[in-house]
Design an enzyme around this catalytic site. Structure first.
Site, PDB file in Angstrom:
ATOM      1  N   GLY B  45       0.798  -1.221   0.000  1.00 40.79           N
ATOM      2  CA  GLY B  45       0.000   0.000   0.000  1.00 40.79           C
ATOM      3  C   GLY B  45       0.829   1.268   0.000  1.00 40.79           C
ATOM      4  O   GLY B  45       0.546   2.216  -0.751  1.00 40.79           O
ATOM      5  N   ARG B 337       9.800 -24.707   3.318  1.00 40.08           N
ATOM      6  CA  ARG B 337       9.080 -24.562   4.579  1.00 40.08           C
ATOM      7  C   ARG B 337       8.062 -25.660   4.829  1.00 40.08           C
ATOM      8  O   ARG B 337       7.968 -26.189   5.930  1.00 40.08           O
ATOM      9  CB  ARG B 337       8.353 -23.218   4.574  1.00 40.08           C
ATOM     10  N   LEU B 448       8.079  -9.871   0.367  1.00 38.17           N
ATOM     11  CA  LEU B 448       8.470  -8.460   0.345  1.00 38.17           C
ATOM     12  C   LEU B 448       8.639  -8.027  -1.106  1.00 38.17           C
ATOM     13  O   LEU B 448       8.211  -6.947  -1.521  1.00 38.17           O
ATOM     14  CB  LEU B 448       9.775  -8.262   1.120  1.00 38.17           C
TER      15      LEU B 448
HETATM   16  C1  LIG Z   1       7.181 -12.335  11.282  1.00 40.01           C
HETATM   17  C2  LIG Z   1       7.181 -12.290   9.785  1.00 40.01           C
HETATM   18  C3  LIG Z   1       8.368 -12.257   9.080  1.00 40.01           C
HETATM   19  C4  LIG Z   1       8.380 -12.195   7.695  1.00 40.01           C
HETATM   20  N1  LIG Z   1       9.577 -12.184   7.036  1.00 40.01           N
HETATM   21  C5  LIG Z   1       9.592 -12.087   5.697  1.00 40.01           C
HETATM   22  C6  LIG Z   1      10.824 -12.019   4.985  1.00 40.01           C
HETATM   23  O1  LIG Z   1      11.905 -12.065   5.567  1.00 40.01           O
HETATM   24  N2  LIG Z   1      10.787 -11.904   3.642  1.00 40.01           N
HETATM   25  C7  LIG Z   1       9.605 -11.844   2.956  1.00 40.01           C
HETATM   26  O2  LIG Z   1       9.647 -11.701   1.753  1.00 40.01           O
HETATM   27  N3  LIG Z   1       8.429 -11.883   3.605  1.00 40.01           N
HETATM   28  C8  LIG Z   1       8.387 -12.012   4.950  1.00 40.01           C
HETATM   29  N4  LIG Z   1       7.183 -12.072   5.603  1.00 40.01           N
HETATM   30  C9  LIG Z   1       5.928 -11.864   4.854  1.00 40.01           C
HETATM   31  C10 LIG Z   1       5.731 -10.395   4.559  1.00 40.01           C
HETATM   32  O3  LIG Z   1       6.205  -9.615   5.619  1.00 40.01           O
HETATM   33  C11 LIG Z   1       4.279 -10.017   4.322  1.00 40.01           C
HETATM   34  O4  LIG Z   1       3.689 -10.914   3.457  1.00 40.01           O
HETATM   35  C12 LIG Z   1       4.184  -8.648   3.686  1.00 40.01           C
HETATM   36  O5  LIG Z   1       4.934  -7.713   4.408  1.00 40.01           O
HETATM   37  C13 LIG Z   1       2.752  -8.194   3.574  1.00 40.01           C
HETATM   38  O6  LIG Z   1       2.725  -6.846   3.133  1.00 40.01           O
HETATM   39  P1  LIG Z   1       1.389  -6.151   2.701  1.00 40.01           P
HETATM   40  O7  LIG Z   1       1.754  -4.785   2.276  1.00 40.01           O
HETATM   41  O8  LIG Z   1       0.667  -6.997   1.741  1.00 40.01           O
HETATM   42  O9  LIG Z   1       0.487  -6.118   4.024  1.00 40.01           O
HETATM   43  P2  LIG Z   1       0.757  -5.580   5.510  1.00 40.01           P
HETATM   44  O10 LIG Z   1       2.123  -5.124   5.725  1.00 40.01           O
HETATM   45  O11 LIG Z   1       0.201  -6.621   6.416  1.00 40.01           O
HETATM   46  O12 LIG Z   1      -0.136  -4.299   5.603  1.00 40.01           O
HETATM   47  C14 LIG Z   1      -1.520  -4.340   5.740  1.00 40.01           C
HETATM   48  C15 LIG Z   1      -2.021  -2.923   5.833  1.00 40.01           C
HETATM   49  O13 LIG Z   1      -3.414  -2.930   5.691  1.00 40.01           O
HETATM   50  C16 LIG Z   1      -4.015  -2.178   6.705  1.00 40.01           C
HETATM   51  N5  LIG Z   1      -5.340  -2.721   6.910  1.00 40.01           N
HETATM   52  C17 LIG Z   1      -5.712  -4.014   7.032  1.00 40.01           C
HETATM   53  N6  LIG Z   1      -7.043  -4.121   7.141  1.00 40.01           N
HETATM   54  C18 LIG Z   1      -7.527  -2.870   7.083  1.00 40.01           C
HETATM   55  C19 LIG Z   1      -8.841  -2.323   7.124  1.00 40.01           C
HETATM   56  N7  LIG Z   1      -9.918  -3.087   7.225  1.00 40.01           N
HETATM   57  N8  LIG Z   1      -8.954  -0.977   7.062  1.00 40.01           N
HETATM   58  C20 LIG Z   1      -7.866  -0.159   6.947  1.00 40.01           C
HETATM   59  N9  LIG Z   1      -6.629  -0.642   6.870  1.00 40.01           N
HETATM   60  C21 LIG Z   1      -6.450  -1.972   6.934  1.00 40.01           C
HETATM   61  C22 LIG Z   1      -3.086  -2.246   7.857  1.00 40.01           C
HETATM   62  O14 LIG Z   1      -3.270  -1.134   8.695  1.00 40.01           O
HETATM   63  C23 LIG Z   1      -1.741  -2.216   7.140  1.00 40.01           C
HETATM   64  O15 LIG Z   1      -1.388  -0.895   6.873  1.00 40.01           O
HETATM   65  C24 LIG Z   1       7.160 -12.158   6.995  1.00 40.01           C
HETATM   66  C25 LIG Z   1       5.960 -12.187   7.696  1.00 40.01           C
HETATM   67  C26 LIG Z   1       5.957 -12.303   9.073  1.00 40.01           C
HETATM   68  C27 LIG Z   1       4.660 -12.454   9.788  1.00 40.01           C
END
Ligand SMILES: Cc1cc2nc3c(=O)[nH]c(=O)nc-3n(C[C@H](O)[C@H](O)[C@H](O)COP(=O)(O)OP(=O)(O)OC[C@H]3O[C@@H](n4cnc5c(N)ncnc54)[C@H](O)[C@@H]3O)c2cc1C
Ligand code: SF4
Ligand code: FES
Lengths: 250, 645
Positions: B45, B337, B448
């Site tokens: 986002g 994994r 990521l």
């Molecule tokens: C502990 C951990 C370690 C990880 N390590 C790695 C790694 O080393 N390498 C890798 O590639 N991936 C890794 N991952 C996976 C990766 O981090 C995530 O898949 C990725 O960061 C998700 O990003 P995103 O932008 O899709 O969502 P997110 O970062 O989860 O962001 C979601 C956003 O949506 C917002 N949101 C959600 N619902 C609503 C709503 N209803 N209304 C308003 N806002 C809302 C939240 O506020 C947030 O801003 C890891 C995951 C975890 C849990």
């Protein structure tokens, strides 16, 4: 373990608050501090009382959301750790624990232990970035950045924006937070072009938000969960003074 | 329904370039007249909102945390992949593509995955330009490591805080656009519904989490970047607030949900301690580069360890079973994994697990410390070891770490085409919220990459094509009946949640749902178990609506209310996951059906019958959802059984 809690309860930003006593009987030393609060909230809800509001999300010390002032210390007795990383084994059976929100004019209370830290976001918006649009970057290896410099930048960039430094400071100054961001970008070649103007703007915004002045007591760095060093404040001062001398804006 | 993936024609390596050329452009002078809503400010986002604003669009961005910088992406530790081939070890865009599609057990689209590998190199350039302090060599070049069993070193990292640094980079770009007035940011605001009118996405309904105010926001397009739904299992490595609400409510408004049963269980997490446990902490996969996974050879020794009569360090070499090295001599501790997780479960099922619960195995660094010295190990993993010690109160330099699998990531999500558009025109899904690139199993360091690829380099092109097609007059005012009706629906839901006067808290019901999902729709699944789970979830849904209690008011900060709404959606999603798992009569990636395995217990895919994306259509409350299939076409890779022996 048995724990006596005194928790700050405040219905909303306009209401007056006070410390309220709670007793918990079945606390395991392996619980995290926030899990202890989950237990409290569970009990409250079963009694039909409102649970204690507090900020938290990652529960592993990285998002910067948790923010409790515990027995007079930001994030509690453990150094180099956030509230969510604190475990009940740090306390003794029968202890009384006082839990309050961050106290600072720039961080108004929203409810109970939850405060509004949007001032930090506005400080970053004032200049905490490198001005580069998506797609305009050159190859990442074209600029050599020696490991020592990259490490120094990383040391500063680790700041999680929690605000403990502000809460720990008797003047509620945000210098450590601002210094960490200014320093992170100032040591890197990419950030150099805007180094002075960045320092100048971020300091101006910090003042505008109502944070206090820095008297360099170092309380911030001691309580900082990421142990951000005071050296960064020295660098910020240098950048800032440099900016003042050359500035066209002021 | 015809699921058109819109994968462009032509050779794999030219698809994206050709497609970009064919997309319509929005006149620069007109861009500001288009409004775009971005829900979520994680990697997907924040990168999308910043990039679209830089192009000139008028953007509104939303997140439920108090600051966009705190999205769950911040927690990613290990790293991000890119096909830079800086190490000259034979990497290439094709190899990254190949590894990712194979790693996903051939359940992703070739075209999407190839594009992901292609733009991966731009991501690193962009992040470095923003000031992301990636690890470097002494000479100043970027450092890489091999991650998650990859045969090449293509992973870029920033200590153990890669996600944090990438997110702070995207957040800084977003902050710059907020300062420019191009993005209006709404923190502590939760999207509770999607508004659809005339077959197009028109905007969203939100609740201000501080004041409780329900509001309408209108736009030409809506981008859901709301992350994954791992918390349907209650315990997971996700942040406490991670939820499915935005995606689920969009699903109920017509967006198809794809492969919901594809969830990833990560092998190296800190084991569960007690009933009060609120979340699980990941120990980075990179630890398996040096740590050796083992369990006691005999049940008797394991039992003694569980009772505290024996210490792991007392056990002689010949009494230990390095089960991954034994079963998979070629990959050893670095198997993917899903394979590592399943094997840890088998060992514990046999009664050879350790920790008081019997649900843990060891990850041992003694040999690595002997070989490389403590300083080297400390330099690589120091912060992870510290984190472990803080939680478990054990020193991993002296005694082996205990680990157990935990829910970590969801490959399933909203169905999107090549343009990242869902089945609702004008509604897009980016990052973990969509299903697109990881098939049935995600490789380390690729989420990521995908989040940033979607936000920085895909949607800024594909969105323009849609906007140019509809024209800027095609926007619905918030006074329109469609908005008013959706607002009323949301208010009704809030009232309904607050009026229930039962006995149980949303947290308790969530925990119960988690147990059902973990036991029957977790690491291994069977038709019998899934059918049982379906009944249990339906009962739990009734329990939720009749015996739940939410204290507090609608018009102010009310965390229990927020949670109740999320749990309501998780329950419905849980049921769909079970349906999906039941319908997929094969084992692939993270989806292991006990009925479909090879003689030596490995996953048995069925390419003839199941090489499709399962996309589910909502048909109304308590109605069975309808399955639509998008057949997957493989022209550039040969489908082979994954083997890590
Ligand atoms: C502990 C951990 C370690 C990880 N390590 C790695 C790694 O080393 N390498 C890798 O590639 N991936 C890794 N991952 C996976 C990766 O981090 C995530 O898949 C990725 O960061 C998700 O990003 P995103 O932008 O899709 O969502 P997110 O970062 O989860 O962001 C979601 C956003 O949506 C917002 N949101 C959600 N619902 C609503 C709503 N209803 N209304 C308003 N806002 C809302 C939240 O506020 C947030 O801003 C890891 C995951 C975890 C849990
Ligand atoms: S400098 Fe330290 S205490 Fe201050 S916001 Fe950053 S991490 Fe928190
Ligand atoms: S909850 Fe994220 S740092 Fe404490």
């Amino acid at each position: 373990m048995k724990i006596n809690l005194k928790v700050w309860r405040q219905k909303n930003g306009n209401a007056a608050g006070k410390l309220v006593d709670y007793k918990l009987d079945n606390i395991s030393p392996d619980m995290s501090f926030l899990e202890m609060f989950d237990v409290l909230n569970d009990e409250l809800m079963h009694k039909g009382e409102e649970p204690v509001a507090f900020d938290h999300d990652c529960r592993e010390g990285i998002c910067g959301m948790c923010s409790m002032y515990i027995n007079g210390r930001a994030h509690g007795p453990q150094t180099g750790a956030t509230t969510c990383q604190l475990h009940m084994r740090s306390f003794a059976d029968g202890d009384t624990i006082i839990v309050e929100p961050w106290r600072a004019r720039a961080f108004p209370v929203i409810k109970d232990l939850m405060v509004d830290r949007s001032a930090f976001d506005r400080v970053v918006q004032s200049g905490g970035y490198v001005s580069v649009n998506t797609g305009s970057a050159r190859d990442a290896n074209e600029t050599l950045i020696p490991r020592t410099i990259a490490d120094e930048a990383m040391d500063a960039a680790q700041c999680i924006g929690c605000g403990a430094c502000v809460a720990a400071c008797k003047n509620a100054s945000a210098m450590l937070f601002v210094a960490a961001k200014v320093s992170h970008l100032a040591v890197l070649p990419q950030g150099q072009a805007e180094a002075s103007i960045r320092a100048e703007r971020m300091v101006a915004q910090m003042d505008a938000e109502g944070f206090g002045a820095c008297s360099f007591t170092g309380a911030c760095s001691v309580e900082c969960p990421k142990s951000i060093s005071l050296d960064h404040i020295a660098r910020l001062n240098r950048e800032y003074l440099g900016a003042k001398i050359t500035s066209e804006a002021v | 329904m015809n699921l058109e993936s819109k994968i462009p024609e032509g050779p794999l390596a030219e698809k994206w370039a050709r497609h970009k050329f064919g997309l319509k452009l929005v006149n620069p002078a007109n861009k500001r007249k288009y409004e775009v809503i971005v829900v979520g400010t994680g990697l997907a986002g924040a990168s999308a909102a910043a990039s679209l604003a830089e192009l000139g669009y008028t953007v509104k961005a939303f997140c439920f945390q108090d600051s966009p910088r705190r999205a769950h992406s911040i927690a990613a530790q290990g790293g991000i992949n890119a096909a830079k081939n800086y190490q000259n070890d034979g990497d290439s865009v094709f190899r990254l593509f190949y590894d990712t599609i194979k790693g996903g057990d051939y359940r992703a689209r070739e075209g999407n995955v190839y594009r992901l590998a292609e733009v991966s190199v731009n991501i690193i350039d962009q992040c470095v330009a923003q000031g992301v302090p990636f690890a470097r060599e002494y000479g100043g070049l970027l450092a890489n490591r091999s991650f998650g069993g990859a045969q090449v070193s293509r992973t870029f990292y920033a200590r153990g805080q890669t996600g944090q640094q990438l997110l702070l980079g995207a957040y800084s770009a977003l902050s710059r656009q907020i300062a420019n007035g191009k993005v209006k940011m709404f923190p502590r605001t939760e999207m509770l519904d999607l508004v659809v009118e005339g077959g197009k996405a028109r905007g969203i309904i939100t609740r201000n989490l501080v004041t409780g105010k329900i509001e309408s926001h209108s736009a030409h397009a809506v981008l859901l970047c709301t992350g994954g739904y791992g918390n349907v299992f209650y315990l997971s490595t996700n942040a406490m607030g991670s939820n499915v609400t935005a995606a689920w409510r969009a699903h109920k408004k017509g967006a198809l949900m794809a492969n919901p049963c594809f969830t990833q269980i990560h092998p190296t997490c800190i084991p569960v301690k007690g009933k009060y446990q609120s979340k699980l902490t990941l120990m980075s996969e990179s630890l398996r580069n040096d740590g050796r996974v083992w369990a006691p050879k005999t049940k008797e020794d394991a039992e003694k360890i569980r009772k505290g009569e024996l210490k792991p360090t007392d056990l002689k070499e010949e009494d230990r079973d390095y089960f991954l090295e034994r079963r998979y001599p070629a990959f050893g501790n670095l198997v993917p994994r899903d394979v590592a997780s399943r094997n840890a479960k088998y060992v514990c099922d046999e009664g050879r697990g350790v920790a008081a619960t019997g649900l843990a195995v060891y990850l041992d660094f003694a040999d690595a410390i002997k070989r490389d010295g403590r300083t080297t190990i400390e330099a690589k993993y120091g912060n992870l070891f510290e984190m472990y010690e803080k939680i478990v109160d054990d020193n991993p330099y002296e005694t082996p770490m205990m680990i157990y699998p935990a829910v970590h990531y969801t490959m399933g999500g909203l169905w999107v085409d090549y343009n990242l558009m869902t089945t609702i025109p004008g509604l897009y899904a980016l990052g973990e919220a969509n299903f697109s690139d990881h098939g049935a199993n995600r490789l380390g360091a690729s989420a990521l990459m995908q989040g940033l690829a979607d936000g920085y380099f895909v949607v800024p092109y594909t969105l323009g094509d849609y906007l140019a097609t509809i024209g800027h007059a095609d926007k619905l005012p918030v006074e329109a009946p469609a908005f008013k009706a959706a607002e009323a629906e949301v208010k009704h839901m809030v009232d309904r949640l607050l009026s229930a006067k039962g006995e149980r808290t949303p947290e308790e019901i969530h925990r119960e749902l988690g147990h059902i999902m973990w036991d029957y729709c977790g690491m291994s699944r069977s038709a019998e178990g899934l059918k049982k789970a379906k009944g249990m979830i339906q009962d739990l849904k009734k329990e939720f609506w009749t015996n739940m209690r939410v204290v507090g008011d609608a018009e102010e900060m009310n965390q229990a209310l927020e949670q109740a709404g999320r749990v309501a959606d998780f329950i419905e999603l849980g049921e769909l996951m079970v349906d999906d798992a039941l319908a997929r009569e094969e084992s692939c990636g993270g989806h292991f059906r006990e009925e479909y395995q090879t003689e030596d217990g490995e996953a048995l895919r069925d390419d003839a019958n199941f090489a499709y994306v399962a996309a589910w259509e909502y048909k109304g409350d308590n109605q069975p959802e309808v399955l639509h299939k998008e057949e997957l076409v493989f022209e550039n890779v040969k489908l082979t059984q994954r083997s890590y022996k």
